[in-house]
Motif scaffolding. Structure first.
Motif, PDB file in Angstrom:
ATOM      1  N   LEU A 184     -12.010 -65.693 -86.608  1.00  0.00           N
ATOM      2  CA  LEU A 184     -10.940 -65.247 -87.535  1.00  0.00           C
ATOM      3  C   LEU A 184     -10.248 -63.796 -86.975  1.00  0.00           C
ATOM      4  CD1 LEU A 184      -9.723 -67.604 -89.383  1.00  0.00           C
ATOM      5  CD2 LEU A 184     -10.817 -65.260 -91.352  1.00  0.00           C
ATOM      6  N   THR A 185     -10.576 -63.005 -87.038  1.00  0.00           N
ATOM      7  CA  THR A 185      -9.984 -61.804 -86.492  1.00  0.00           C
ATOM      8  C   THR A 185      -9.452 -62.470 -85.169  1.00  0.00           C
ATOM      9  OG1 THR A 185     -11.362 -60.555 -87.571  1.00  0.00           O
ATOM     10  CG2 THR A 185     -10.160 -59.438 -86.084  1.00  0.00           C
ATOM     11  N   ALA A 186      -9.578 -62.672 -84.006  1.00  0.00           N
ATOM     12  CA  ALA A 186      -9.036 -63.041 -82.871  1.00  0.00           C
ATOM     13  C   ALA A 186      -8.211 -64.283 -83.135  1.00  0.00           C
ATOM     14  CB  ALA A 186      -9.740 -63.494 -82.048  1.00  0.00           C
ATOM     15  N   LEU A 187      -8.080 -64.531 -83.994  1.00  0.00           N
ATOM     16  CA  LEU A 187      -7.083 -65.888 -84.320  1.00  0.00           C
ATOM     17  C   LEU A 187      -5.902 -64.987 -85.616  1.00  0.00           C
ATOM     18  CD1 LEU A 187      -9.224 -68.952 -85.706  1.00  0.00           C
ATOM     19  CD2 LEU A 187      -8.308 -68.425 -83.122  1.00  0.00           C
ATOM     20  N   ARG A 188      -6.634 -64.454 -85.791  1.00  0.00           N
ATOM     21  CA  ARG A 188      -5.008 -63.476 -86.871  1.00  0.00           C
ATOM     22  C   ARG A 188      -3.983 -63.154 -85.294  1.00  0.00           C
ATOM     23  NH1 ARG A 188      -8.640 -62.688 -92.527  1.00  0.00           N
ATOM     24  NH2 ARG A 188      -8.246 -64.840 -92.927  1.00  0.00           N
ATOM     25  N   SER A 189      -4.921 -62.180 -84.841  1.00  0.00           N
ATOM     26  CA  SER A 189      -3.960 -61.012 -84.450  1.00  0.00           C
ATOM     27  C   SER A 189      -3.685 -62.208 -83.235  1.00  0.00           C
ATOM     28  CB  SER A 189      -5.377 -60.381 -83.413  1.00  0.00           C
ATOM     29  OG  SER A 189      -5.033 -59.207 -82.395  1.00  0.00           O
ATOM     30  N   TRP A 190      -4.063 -62.979 -82.142  1.00  0.00           N
ATOM     31  CA  TRP A 190      -3.478 -63.963 -81.811  1.00  0.00           C
ATOM     32  C   TRP A 190      -1.942 -64.310 -82.359  1.00  0.00           C
ATOM     33  CZ3 TRP A 190      -2.924 -70.025 -81.975  1.00  0.00           C
ATOM     34  CH2 TRP A 190      -2.192 -70.116 -81.258  1.00  0.00           C
ATOM     35  N   LEU A 191      -1.761 -64.643 -83.776  1.00  0.00           N
ATOM     36  CA  LEU A 191      -0.797 -65.104 -84.386  1.00  0.00           C
ATOM     37  C   LEU A 191       0.163 -64.006 -84.557  1.00  0.00           C
ATOM     38  CD1 LEU A 191      -1.710 -68.292 -86.625  1.00  0.00           C
ATOM     39  CD2 LEU A 191      -0.977 -68.305 -84.931  1.00  0.00           C
ATOM     40  N   ALA A 192      -0.339 -62.803 -84.981  1.00  0.00           N
ATOM     41  CA  ALA A 192       0.970 -61.700 -85.398  1.00  0.00           C
ATOM     42  C   ALA A 192       1.277 -61.552 -83.740  1.00  0.00           C
ATOM     43  CB  ALA A 192      -0.409 -60.754 -85.662  1.00  0.00           C
ATOM     44  N   LYS A 193       0.325 -61.815 -82.174  1.00  0.00           N
ATOM     45  CA  LYS A 193       1.172 -61.277 -81.245  1.00  0.00           C
ATOM     46  C   LYS A 193       2.224 -62.245 -81.405  1.00  0.00           C
ATOM     47  CE  LYS A 193       0.456 -60.542 -76.773  1.00  0.00           C
ATOM     48  NZ  LYS A 193      -0.039 -60.807 -75.388  1.00  0.00           N
ATOM     49  N   GLN A 194       2.361 -63.538 -81.528  1.00  0.00           N
ATOM     50  CA  GLN A 194       3.111 -64.315 -81.636  1.00  0.00           C
ATOM     51  C   GLN A 194       4.339 -63.729 -82.447  1.00  0.00           C
ATOM     52  OE1 GLN A 194       2.375 -66.810 -79.076  1.00  0.00           O
ATOM     53  NE2 GLN A 194       1.165 -66.222 -78.595  1.00  0.00           N
ATOM     54  N   ARG A 195       4.104 -63.553 -83.305  1.00  0.00           N
ATOM     55  CA  ARG A 195       5.335 -63.079 -84.511  1.00  0.00           C
ATOM     56  C   ARG A 195       5.953 -62.137 -83.766  1.00  0.00           C
ATOM     57  NH1 ARG A 195       8.829 -65.059 -88.111  1.00  0.00           N
ATOM     58  NH2 ARG A 195       9.406 -63.943 -89.337  1.00  0.00           N
ATOM     59  N   THR A 196       4.944 -61.081 -83.351  1.00  0.00           N
ATOM     60  CA  THR A 196       5.842 -59.352 -82.902  1.00  0.00           C
ATOM     61  C   THR A 196       6.689 -60.224 -81.472  1.00  0.00           C
ATOM     62  OG1 THR A 196       4.002 -58.976 -81.383  1.00  0.00           O
ATOM     63  CG2 THR A 196       4.513 -58.447 -83.862  1.00  0.00           C
ATOM     64  N   MET A 197       6.185 -60.806 -80.966  1.00  0.00           N
ATOM     65  CA  MET A 197       6.719 -61.522 -79.768  1.00  0.00           C
ATOM     66  C   MET A 197       8.603 -62.250 -80.309  1.00  0.00           C
ATOM     67  SD  MET A 197       4.130 -62.153 -77.363  1.00  0.00           S
ATOM     68  CE  MET A 197       5.246 -62.607 -76.111  1.00  0.00           C
ATOM     69  N   GLY A 198       8.415 -62.754 -81.616  1.00  0.00           N
ATOM     70  CA  GLY A 198       9.753 -63.338 -81.625  1.00  0.00           C
ATOM     71  C   GLY A 198       9.756 -65.335 -82.132  1.00  0.00           C
ATOM     72  N   ALA A 199       8.461 -65.823 -81.559  1.00  0.00           N
ATOM     73  CA  ALA A 199       8.182 -66.972 -82.183  1.00  0.00           C
ATOM     74  C   ALA A 199       8.802 -67.040 -83.613  1.00  0.00           C
ATOM     75  CB  ALA A 199       6.832 -67.493 -82.393  1.00  0.00           C
ATOM     76  N   ALA A 200       9.091 -68.425 -84.056  1.00  0.00           N
ATOM     77  CA  ALA A 200      10.024 -69.203 -84.994  1.00  0.00           C
ATOM     78  C   ALA A 200       7.876 -69.272 -85.850  1.00  0.00           C
ATOM     79  CB  ALA A 200      10.652 -69.898 -84.888  1.00  0.00           C
ATOM     80  N   ARG A 201       8.861 -69.473 -87.085  1.00  0.00           N
ATOM     81  CA  ARG A 201       8.257 -70.636 -88.414  1.00  0.00           C
ATOM     82  C   ARG A 201       7.315 -71.208 -87.633  1.00  0.00           C
ATOM     83  NH1 ARG A 201       7.833 -67.672 -93.616  1.00  0.00           N
ATOM     84  NH2 ARG A 201       7.409 -69.407 -94.433  1.00  0.00           N
ATOM     85  N   THR A 202       8.138 -72.462 -87.008  1.00  0.00           N
ATOM     86  CA  THR A 202       7.576 -73.703 -86.987  1.00  0.00           C
ATOM     87  C   THR A 202       6.653 -73.372 -85.833  1.00  0.00           C
ATOM     88  OG1 THR A 202       9.620 -74.018 -85.876  1.00  0.00           O
ATOM     89  CG2 THR A 202       9.846 -75.310 -87.802  1.00  0.00           C
ATOM     90  N   SER A 203       7.003 -72.921 -84.714  1.00  0.00           N
ATOM     91  CA  SER A 203       6.092 -72.109 -83.554  1.00  0.00           C
ATOM     92  C   SER A 203       4.665 -72.214 -84.455  1.00  0.00           C
ATOM     93  CB  SER A 203       6.614 -71.951 -82.532  1.00  0.00           C
ATOM     94  OG  SER A 203       7.605 -71.968 -81.798  1.00  0.00           O
TER      95      SER A 203
END
Length: 344
Positions: free
Chosen positions: A50-69
């Motif tokens: 789960l840590t890797a999954l959350r880290s992946w989403l957090a990285k996507q967020r910092t890269m500017g991914a929209a909430r829908t993405s």
């Protein structure tokens, strides 16, 4: 890991009956996730946590991914994790507790009823103004710098066309008339039935029940539904089948209802260009086939149609997807109130 990705894609396509577009999106998300997990030190799929999954989403967020993405990528991760656990590739369903941001759902932009009527009338106006000159060439944007109606319709079949054909260039006016008839039917079907552009382009001649004025549509997930169409669409259909389709039909036409300039099945990309072109030429806001679907649903509800009936017509698996149009109707009413009422 590559084998797991391939097996998951096969599961989505064969067992879950997902479309090629959906499978491609899920696989793209999964490759990104596993690449991130490897960078975090996961040498084997069984080490995914789960840590890797959350880290992946957090990285996507910092890269500017929209909430829908982010919401879609989290859904991809949960789907893969559940499948991998059932397949024995993961000791536990590690993504079961993965939260995702609630996607902000914007109200769709819809045309007013008078704007939709103007768009439906655009091919007829183009036919009245067309000079019948086979050498005039197509206007792929379906508009001019001055905003006037184009001399020839989008995908006119003369010269280079959006779907790449020039087989009928010598036919000139006959093909121009055929394309105008095709465009008229395309617009009437998209707005008159609310079907998706892929569903409209996928229609066969045998899918049309002329006696009951109903088309049989194969929607998402292979779900089939019957959708009624009105008198204007019937007139457009009669004109297309009587004079239009025979002028474009060729060896590769098969049973396709709507044809492109080369005689093959009309491509959804070309259909989108056609809709956008006529909207621009008519001086309307930027319009897409999905915008016509939104407009059809909104106008049905504003006219008193039952929400469940609209859900059935649109082919929504969940009523929540249809309820967005009730918000559109309320917002339009609120806007009209603010503009018109002296005490607003």
């Amino acid at each position: 890991m590559r084998e797991a990705v391939d097996d998951f894609a096969d599961h989505l396509a064969r067992v879950r009956n997902r479309s090629a577009h959906t499978v491609r999106a899920y696989v793209t998300d999964l490759v990104s996730l596993l690449d991130h997990a490897v960078r975090m030190g996961c040498a084997d799929l069984s080490e995914l946590d789960l840590t890797a999954l959350r880290s992946w989403l957090a990285k996507q967020r910092t890269m500017g991914a929209a909430r829908t993405s982010l919401a879609r990528r989290a859904a991809s991760a949960r789907a893969f994790s559940a499948w991998a656990h059932r397949a024995g590739l993961l000791p536990t369903d590690v993504a079961a507790a993965l939260a995702s941001p609630r996607a902000h759902r914007e109200l769709p932009t819809v045309l007013r009823a008078d704007q939709a009527a103007a768009l439906m009338d655009a091919p007829r106006r183009a036919e009245e103004r067309a000079p019948g000159d086979a050498d005039s060439g197509p206007n792929e944007a379906a508009g001019t710098d001055s905003g006037r109606q184009p001399r020839t319709p989008p995908d006119s079949g003369t010269g280079h066309t959006p779907d790449g054909g020039a087989e009928h260039a010598s036919d000139g006016p006959a093909v121009e008339e055929a394309v105008l008839l095709r465009d008229r039917l395309l617009l009437e079907l998209l707005y008159g039935t609310g079907v998706r552009v892929s569903e409209a382009c996928g229609l066969d001649l045998t899918d049309v029940d002329h006696a009951r004025r109903v088309v049989r549509v194969l929607g998402k997930g292979g779900r089939e539904r019957a959708v009624p169409y009105g008198v204007p669409a019937q007139r457009a259909l009669d004109g297309w089948l009587g004079r239009g389709r025979p002028a474009l039909a060729g060896p590769g036409s098969g049973s396709a209802l709507l044809l492109g300039a080369r005689g093959g099945r009309l491509n959804p990309t070309t259909a989108r260009r056609i809709v956008a072109g006529y909207a621009e030429a008519a001086g309307l806001p930027r319009t897409t086939p999905h915008g016509l679907r939104h407009s059809a649903a909104t106008h049905l509800l504003e006219g008193g149609a039952d929400l469940r009936a609209v859900q059935e017509l649109l082919g929504h698996s969940s009523l929540a997807s249809t309820q967005i149009y009730t918000h559109v109707s309320v917002e339009r009413l609120r806007t009209a109130y603010r503009q018109a009422h002296p005490r607003a």
